[in-house]
Design an enzyme around this catalytic site. Sequence first.
Site, PDB file in Angstrom:
ATOM      1  N   SER A 103      -2.321  25.370  33.492  1.00  0.00           N
ATOM      2  CA  SER A 103      -1.651  25.875  34.692  1.00  0.00           C
ATOM      3  C   SER A 103      -2.481  26.816  35.540  1.00  0.00           C
ATOM      4  O   SER A 103      -2.024  27.212  36.623  1.00  0.00           O
ATOM      5  CB  SER A 103      -0.341  26.555  34.305  1.00  0.00           C
ATOM      6  OG  SER A 103       0.627  25.582  33.975  1.00  0.00           O
ATOM      7  N   TYR A 200      10.365  29.351  36.198  1.00  0.00           N
ATOM      8  CA  TYR A 200       9.113  28.593  36.134  1.00  0.00           C
ATOM      9  C   TYR A 200       9.373  27.109  35.928  1.00  0.00           C
ATOM     10  O   TYR A 200      10.158  26.715  35.061  1.00  0.00           O
ATOM     11  CB  TYR A 200       8.258  29.133  34.992  1.00  0.00           C
ATOM     12  CG  TYR A 200       6.829  28.630  34.979  1.00  0.00           C
ATOM     13  CD1 TYR A 200       5.822  29.348  35.603  1.00  0.00           C
ATOM     14  CD2 TYR A 200       6.489  27.442  34.341  1.00  0.00           C
ATOM     15  CE1 TYR A 200       4.508  28.896  35.591  1.00  0.00           C
ATOM     16  CE2 TYR A 200       5.180  26.985  34.329  1.00  0.00           C
ATOM     17  CZ  TYR A 200       4.195  27.714  34.953  1.00  0.00           C
ATOM     18  OH  TYR A 200       2.891  27.270  34.941  1.00  0.00           O
ATOM     19  N   SER A 367      -3.339  24.940  20.892  1.00  0.00           N
ATOM     20  CA  SER A 367      -2.124  25.263  21.646  1.00  0.00           C
ATOM     21  C   SER A 367      -0.929  25.099  20.723  1.00  0.00           C
ATOM     22  O   SER A 367      -1.046  24.595  19.605  1.00  0.00           O
ATOM     23  CB  SER A 367      -1.977  24.357  22.876  1.00  0.00           C
ATOM     24  OG  SER A 367      -1.732  23.024  22.476  1.00  0.00           O
TER      25      SER A 367
END
Length: 415
Positions: A103, A200, A367
């Site tokens: 992002s 978001y 991640s």
Amino acid sequence: MVSATVVRGTATAAALVSLLAVPAHAAPPAVPGTTAVDAATSALPEPDVRGLWDVLRTARRQGAPGAIARLDDRDAVHWAATGVADRRTGRTISNADRFRIGSVTKIFSAVVLLQLADERKLELDAPVNRYLPGLLPDDRITVRHVLSHRSGLHDYTNEMFARTVPGFEAVRNKVFTYRQLVNRSLDKPRTTRAGGAYSYSNTNFVVAGMLIEKLTGHSVRTEYTNRIIDPLHLRDTFYVHPGTKIPGRHARGYLTPDTADAALVDSTEQTVSWAQSAGALISSTRDLNTFLSALLAGRLTSRAQLAQMQRWVPAGGSQAYGLGLRRRDLSCGISVYGHTGAVQGYYTYAFASKDGERSLAALANTSNNGTVLNSLRGTLESAFCGKKAKARKGSGTVERHEDIAPQTPVSPKAN
């Protein structure tokens, strides 16, 4: 292995500065009486480089195969690395490695749209549907709402990645159109009214990509390249979608499964088509620092548009959000500006001081590991607060992690 190098007052440092040159029309006029370094930066504490190393070591102990960081501080450069870029070969990770930035891509998309606003091809407060007729169900949703996550558009990644590994494997090699992704969002109820509270959603920056392509007649790849990558000489930054490979030397990415003690999944090769203009760029720590320094120094947009980018709305805890730009308030009272980025196998922090004179980019090549993600934010404390950094309240808890499937919890334990 941990390494660090400092460059002070050398031709190398000068070369780094020269890379920030951009076309003359993008640079704002000088303000009489100002200096190259404003009071905010000159007042920053000395960075705690040893503390930076410690954060990377901690991330590795918690399950990251490797971790890197680069700190550019005026005429000094510090970098550190620990662990491996490739678990199969055992190759040591390095700041020379490229990686997926997730992002952090959103800042690039926002910059292109703000440049289009400078060129009077876009109005921030105009409805998205003026430019993309009929796309959204509410004509009150503006470009500003999209860029600040106040559109209320549901984040389709919540369902897409509700199960970590199966969700990833289902889309790993798929190629989506922007409209297919937006339609996934529109199948779900809105999260807030147009212009309501921050919520978001990756959907917002899929819409941003559609706006870029409609207003310019070019792909986002072309616009990123012509407006940002080439002018800043970002030699490690690429938009390869729908290609699956990272060009050149790179760190492999490893996804943490939902099941405790399950083996990490090599997730390096993927289309990232589920994200595109919301998260598909590839870069390096060097390029990210160069980019953020140029942006915050006012070299990519007019001052007026940079000010729009920094009109903040509350984003939870010690964070606020502008237009594609995140502000984080640190324990020592200093604020930093940039974005976090998550894409399967990679977690990135990229932030800079208010004037861009100090910038930090850090990566862990894993991640969906809550402890690693929580620890990596400590790089900001070491880089900008130095030894004045205070223990964070709730530092033992997993920070809400929004950049991919914001309603899906990440594993709180390292595997």
